[in-house]
Each structure stands twice: as C-alpha cells, then as structure tokens.
Design an enzyme around this catalytic site. Structure first.
Site, PDB file in Angstrom:
ATOM      1  N   ALA A  22      12.586 -26.802 -20.149  1.00 53.16           N
ATOM      2  CA  ALA A  22      11.993 -27.850 -19.318  1.00 53.16           C
ATOM      3  C   ALA A  22      10.630 -27.476 -18.755  1.00 53.16           C
ATOM      4  CB  ALA A  22      12.943 -28.193 -18.170  1.00 53.16           C
ATOM      5  N   GLN A 103      14.592 -27.614 -25.875  1.00 50.99           N
ATOM      6  CA  GLN A 103      15.696 -28.230 -25.135  1.00 50.99           C
ATOM      7  C   GLN A 103      15.266 -29.569 -24.537  1.00 50.99           C
ATOM      8  OE1 GLN A 103      16.141 -24.363 -22.875  1.00 50.99           O
ATOM      9  NE2 GLN A 103      18.271 -24.987 -22.924  1.00 50.99           N
ATOM     10  N   ILE A 105      13.768 -33.501 -24.368  1.00 50.66           N
ATOM     11  CA  ILE A 105      14.097 -34.745 -25.081  1.00 50.66           C
ATOM     12  C   ILE A 105      12.935 -35.731 -25.070  1.00 50.66           C
ATOM     13  CG2 ILE A 105      16.584 -34.519 -24.620  1.00 50.66           C
ATOM     14  CD1 ILE A 105      16.238 -36.555 -22.326  1.00 50.66           C
ATOM     15  N   HIS A 121      18.731 -30.944 -27.794  1.00 50.24           N
ATOM     16  CA  HIS A 121      19.402 -31.929 -26.946  1.00 50.24           C
ATOM     17  C   HIS A 121      19.050 -33.371 -27.301  1.00 50.24           C
ATOM     18  CE1 HIS A 121      19.768 -28.537 -23.732  1.00 50.24           C
ATOM     19  NE2 HIS A 121      20.698 -28.458 -24.668  1.00 50.24           N
ATOM     20  N   CYS A 153      25.408 -56.483 -33.946  1.00 45.76           N
ATOM     21  CA  CYS A 153      26.861 -56.575 -33.749  1.00 45.76           C
ATOM     22  C   CYS A 153      27.298 -56.636 -32.290  1.00 45.76           C
ATOM     23  CB  CYS A 153      27.557 -55.397 -34.436  1.00 45.76           C
ATOM     24  SG  CYS A 153      27.340 -53.825 -33.566  1.00 45.76           S
TER      25      CYS A 153
END
Length: 241
Positions: A22, A103, A105, A121, A153
């Site tokens: 991070a 790590q 995202i 991740h 759907c």
C-alpha cells in the site's frame, strides 16, 4: 549513499523483480490500511469495522452496505501514478525489471506503463456478474445507484478484488513465486511485510540483493542487503536516473 548503492545494483542487473504494498500508492493520495492514518484506524459511520465490511460474508449478507463503503473508501478514480510507478515502468521498458508484484488494487502500475503486473488482491478495474460472469468496467460500478446488477441476467456484479475469507488466485500466486525465486535483485517497497502472503513470498527469494524501501521498520530488515527508510517515489526516481 544508500540510493547510490541501489543505483549501482540496478545498473548491474537485468533480472529485477519489484514487490510492493500500500505504501507505493500513498504518494498518489490513496491511504493505506494499517498505518496510523490508515483505513483501519479511521472511524466510520458504521457499527462494522472496515475489516468486517471487506469480507466475503459481509458482501453476501449486506451487499448494499458493502458497496457504500467500497465506493467511498476503496476507489480513487482520479489518482495518478507517482514517481515510484513511473520509475518501475521505465525499468521494465529498458529490460531490467521482469515483473511488478503488487498487493494494490488501484491499477496505477498499468496506468504508468508497466506491462507485467501480478495483482495479488485483484483490481477495482475488473468486475464480473456472479451469475453469468459478464465483465464490467469500473464506471459501471460507480454509476450504479446502489448494488450494481448485470444488464444481461440481473445478477449481482462483484469487484474482482480478493476479500477477507477468500483465497488468492493460485495462478497469480504461483507466477509471483516463480518470478521471485528466479530474480537476481528483489526490491520490496511500501509494505511492512507483516501480513501473509507478503511475508511468505519474500522467503522464496534465493539471491543476495534484497532491497527494502519502507518508511517504517519491517520484519525482514535484518535479512535485507540494503534498507532505505525514505519516500519510495524519491528513492526509485533517483536510483533509476
């Protein structure tokens, strides 16, 4: 002096792997999870902790509350790559860096130009219908009024992000292990290496050029060949000049 030493190591190698946490993205304005000012120490307007909200169980039981938190605290769509992301992309471009293992995202490594990025991740930029598996971009999540539903759907759309209680993608994990195992130089940055799988992955490194760049102490400081406690963006941009 330490940055000079890192520059020399980088100059002499064309098999470098970077493993980041991070702290790589905090310089882009994205808060980390566990520092004094991190997400887990922030008071929320909820009776649930961030760790609880970001669990698979919570997602399934309280999808609406999950998305309230996720959209307000986990997505920083205006964030831009910082000097660390840019330096790593340049290292890959000149053939020195073989892979970025992250790590994070946020997709900032790719935005900076990195091609080989292993996202342990997952990514906020990939989302899929839990029923028919149709893929959706980040914009679809952000534009949904509440819980995003598939336009084919009607199934719930879930971010391709690894939540607590979920396992990491085995293919991504295996590739990360292989890159680290075969690396000549392993640069670890922006992570305390206190949480699995971060701590576990570093043990696969077999070389003698383990570089740690982190503002605070890590469990691997005594095993590292070079430790730099400074801004990762500054260190990498100077070392890659």
């Amino acid at each position: 002096m330490s940055t000079d030493a890192l520059r020399e190591i980088i100059k002499q190698s064309d098999n470098i792997v970077f493993f980041g946490g991070a702290g790589v993205s905090t310089e882009s304005g994205i808060p980390d999870f566990r520092s004094a000012n991190g997400l887990y120490n922030e008071k929320t307007n909820s009776t649930y902790s961030p760790e609880e909200i970001l669990s698979h169980t919570f997602f399934m039981k309280h999808t609406d509350k999950f998305y309230e938190f996720y959209k307000s605290k986990m997505i920083y769509k205006d964030a831009k790559p910082n000097n660390a992301h840019i330096a790593l992309a340049k290292l890959e471009e000149v053939g020195k860096l073989k892979a970025v293992i992250t790590q994070n995202i946020d997709g900032l490594h790719q935005l900076a130009g990195s091609k080989v990025v292993l996202e342990l991740h997952g990514s906020i930029h990939r989302n899929f219908c839990m029923k028919c598996h149709k893929a959706f971009p980040l914009e679809f999540i952000l534009e949904a009024a509440n819980v995003p539903k598939c336009d084919v759907c009607g199934g719930i759309v879930k971010p391709d992000v690894v939540l607590y209680e979920e396992t990491l993608d085995s293919d991504v994990l295996e590739a990360a292990v292989e890159y680290i195992f075969n690396a000549d130089v392993l640069i670890v940055g922006g992570t305390s290496l206190s949480v699995y799988p971060a701590s576990g992955l570093v043990t696969y490194y077999r070389g003698n050029k383990l570089i740690l760049i982190n503002k605070t102490q890590t469990a691997y400081d005594t095993r590292a060949n070079l430790v730099l406690r400074d801004s990762i963006g500054e260190v990498l941009s100077k070392a890659c000049m």
